[in-house]
Design a protein around this motif. Structure first.
Motif, PDB file in Angstrom:
ATOM      1  N   ILE A  27      -5.967 -78.261 -12.413  1.00  0.00           N
ATOM      2  CA  ILE A  27      -5.400 -76.842 -12.027  1.00  0.00           C
ATOM      3  C   ILE A  27      -4.685 -76.224 -13.385  1.00  0.00           C
ATOM      4  N   PHE A  28      -5.362 -75.110 -13.431  1.00  0.00           N
ATOM      5  CA  PHE A  28      -4.899 -74.439 -14.652  1.00  0.00           C
ATOM      6  C   PHE A  28      -4.225 -72.949 -14.201  1.00  0.00           C
ATOM      7  N   ASN A  29      -3.117 -72.556 -14.457  1.00  0.00           N
ATOM      8  CA  ASN A  29      -2.231 -71.491 -14.047  1.00  0.00           C
ATOM      9  C   ASN A  29      -2.920 -70.217 -15.234  1.00  0.00           C
ATOM     10  N   TYR A  30      -2.870 -69.016 -14.569  1.00  0.00           N
ATOM     11  CA  TYR A  30      -2.902 -68.043 -15.580  1.00  0.00           C
ATOM     12  C   TYR A  30      -2.018 -67.003 -15.288  1.00  0.00           C
ATOM     13  N   THR A  31      -1.757 -66.175 -16.422  1.00  0.00           N
ATOM     14  CA  THR A  31      -1.172 -64.883 -16.326  1.00  0.00           C
ATOM     15  C   THR A  31      -1.926 -63.926 -16.987  1.00  0.00           C
ATOM     16  N   ILE A  32      -1.953 -62.693 -16.629  1.00  0.00           N
ATOM     17  CA  ILE A  32      -2.933 -61.650 -17.278  1.00  0.00           C
ATOM     18  C   ILE A  32      -2.091 -60.368 -17.089  1.00  0.00           C
ATOM     19  N   SER A  33      -2.152 -59.647 -18.055  1.00  0.00           N
ATOM     20  CA  SER A  33      -1.419 -58.251 -18.189  1.00  0.00           C
ATOM     21  C   SER A  33      -1.993 -57.115 -18.822  1.00  0.00           C
ATOM     22  N   ASN A  34      -1.431 -56.119 -18.589  1.00  0.00           N
ATOM     23  CA  ASN A  34      -2.214 -54.865 -19.284  1.00  0.00           C
ATOM     24  C   ASN A  34      -3.745 -54.628 -18.835  1.00  0.00           C
ATOM     25  N   VAL A  35      -4.078 -55.006 -17.535  1.00  0.00           N
ATOM     26  CA  VAL A  35      -5.559 -54.762 -17.222  1.00  0.00           C
ATOM     27  C   VAL A  35      -5.766 -53.564 -16.516  1.00  0.00           C
ATOM     28  N   SER A  36      -6.751 -52.838 -17.088  1.00  0.00           N
ATOM     29  CA  SER A  36      -7.222 -51.522 -16.443  1.00  0.00           C
ATOM     30  C   SER A  36      -8.695 -51.552 -16.025  1.00  0.00           C
ATOM     31  N   GLU A  37      -9.193 -52.580 -16.491  1.00  0.00           N
ATOM     32  CA  GLU A  37     -10.738 -52.606 -16.226  1.00  0.00           C
ATOM     33  C   GLU A  37     -10.875 -53.753 -15.314  1.00  0.00           C
ATOM     34  N   THR A  38     -12.182 -54.098 -14.803  1.00  0.00           N
ATOM     35  CA  THR A  38     -12.603 -55.522 -14.148  1.00  0.00           C
ATOM     36  C   THR A  38     -12.638 -56.435 -15.064  1.00  0.00           C
ATOM     37  N   VAL A  39     -12.148 -57.568 -14.914  1.00  0.00           N
ATOM     38  CA  VAL A  39     -12.144 -58.922 -15.785  1.00  0.00           C
ATOM     39  C   VAL A  39     -13.065 -59.872 -15.103  1.00  0.00           C
ATOM     40  N   ILE A  40     -14.054 -60.282 -15.828  1.00  0.00           N
ATOM     41  CA  ILE A  40     -15.179 -61.254 -15.252  1.00  0.00           C
ATOM     42  C   ILE A  40     -14.842 -62.498 -15.960  1.00  0.00           C
ATOM     43  N   MET A  41     -14.991 -63.606 -15.047  1.00  0.00           N
ATOM     44  CA  MET A  41     -14.553 -64.703 -15.639  1.00  0.00           C
ATOM     45  C   MET A  41     -15.798 -65.855 -15.473  1.00  0.00           C
ATOM     46  N   THR A  42     -15.910 -66.405 -16.442  1.00  0.00           N
ATOM     47  CA  THR A  42     -17.080 -67.518 -16.056  1.00  0.00           C
ATOM     48  C   THR A  42     -16.522 -68.754 -16.953  1.00  0.00           C
ATOM     49  N   ILE A  43     -16.753 -69.748 -16.328  1.00  0.00           N
ATOM     50  CA  ILE A  43     -16.424 -71.266 -16.763  1.00  0.00           C
ATOM     51  C   ILE A  43     -17.642 -72.031 -16.994  1.00  0.00           C
ATOM     52  N   SER A  44     -17.931 -72.548 -17.906  1.00  0.00           N
ATOM     53  CA  SER A  44     -19.191 -73.442 -18.429  1.00  0.00           C
ATOM     54  C   SER A  44     -18.697 -74.835 -18.708  1.00  0.00           C
ATOM     55  N   ASP A  45     -19.524 -75.679 -18.477  1.00  0.00           N
ATOM     56  CA  ASP A  45     -19.141 -77.101 -19.241  1.00  0.00           C
ATOM     57  C   ASP A  45     -19.964 -77.059 -20.713  1.00  0.00           C
ATOM     58  N   LEU A  46     -19.552 -78.037 -21.593  1.00  0.00           N
ATOM     59  CA  LEU A  46     -20.252 -78.108 -22.862  1.00  0.00           C
ATOM     60  C   LEU A  46     -21.690 -78.009 -23.097  1.00  0.00           C
ATOM     61  N   SER A  47     -22.379 -78.145 -21.849  1.00  0.00           N
ATOM     62  CA  SER A  47     -23.857 -78.075 -22.050  1.00  0.00           C
ATOM     63  C   SER A  47     -24.060 -76.615 -21.730  1.00  0.00           C
ATOM     64  N   GLY A  48     -23.487 -75.960 -21.268  1.00  0.00           N
ATOM     65  CA  GLY A  48     -23.634 -74.161 -20.900  1.00  0.00           C
ATOM     66  C   GLY A  48     -23.828 -74.235 -19.655  1.00  0.00           C
ATOM     67  N   ARG A  49     -23.817 -75.011 -18.851  1.00  0.00           N
ATOM     68  CA  ARG A  49     -23.964 -74.930 -17.361  1.00  0.00           C
ATOM     69  C   ARG A  49     -22.825 -74.313 -16.620  1.00  0.00           C
ATOM     70  N   VAL A  50     -22.941 -73.256 -16.031  1.00  0.00           N
ATOM     71  CA  VAL A  50     -21.819 -72.496 -15.428  1.00  0.00           C
ATOM     72  C   VAL A  50     -21.494 -73.218 -14.393  1.00  0.00           C
ATOM     73  N   VAL A  51     -20.109 -73.517 -14.271  1.00  0.00           N
ATOM     74  CA  VAL A  51     -19.689 -74.266 -12.902  1.00  0.00           C
ATOM     75  C   VAL A  51     -18.744 -73.423 -12.135  1.00  0.00           C
TER      76      VAL A  51
END
Length: 91
Positions: A27-51
């Motif tokens: 479980i990772f928490n995040y905070t993000i500020s000063n966002v004025s555009e769409t933020v796209i998130m992608t998480i991959s493992d080290l082999s490059g597979r998108v999880v």
């Protein structure tokens, strides 16, 4: 080996984002500020597979990797044409 307890992404289009704790149990928490555009998130493992992928729409939230194996994952954040990434360590 040095581990920053509050890993942040490089400054990205004026946006400031922090991920904590890192390493974590999944479980990772995040905070993000000063966002004025769409933020796209992608998480991959080290082999490059998108999880996981999606959009970040709130200033605070969590990223849940508990159903995935222990290891290192790469969180990529894209805002417009700019992108940045950070390693997430699941113990």
């Amino acid at each position: 080996v040095t581990v920053d307890a509050c890993a942040g992404l490089d400054e990205l289009a004026g946006v400031e984002m922090n991920i904590y704790p890192n390493p974590s149990n999944g479980i990772f928490n995040y905070t993000i500020s000063n966002v004025s555009e769409t933020v796209i998130m992608t998480i991959s493992d080290l082999s490059g597979r998108v999880v996981s992928n999606g959009m970040i729409a709130t200033e605070k939230g969590t990223i849940d990797l508990t159903k995935y194996e222990t290891g290192v994952y790469i969180l990529n954040i894209q805002i417009g044409d700019a992108s940045s990434s950070v390693r997430l360590v699941k113990q």
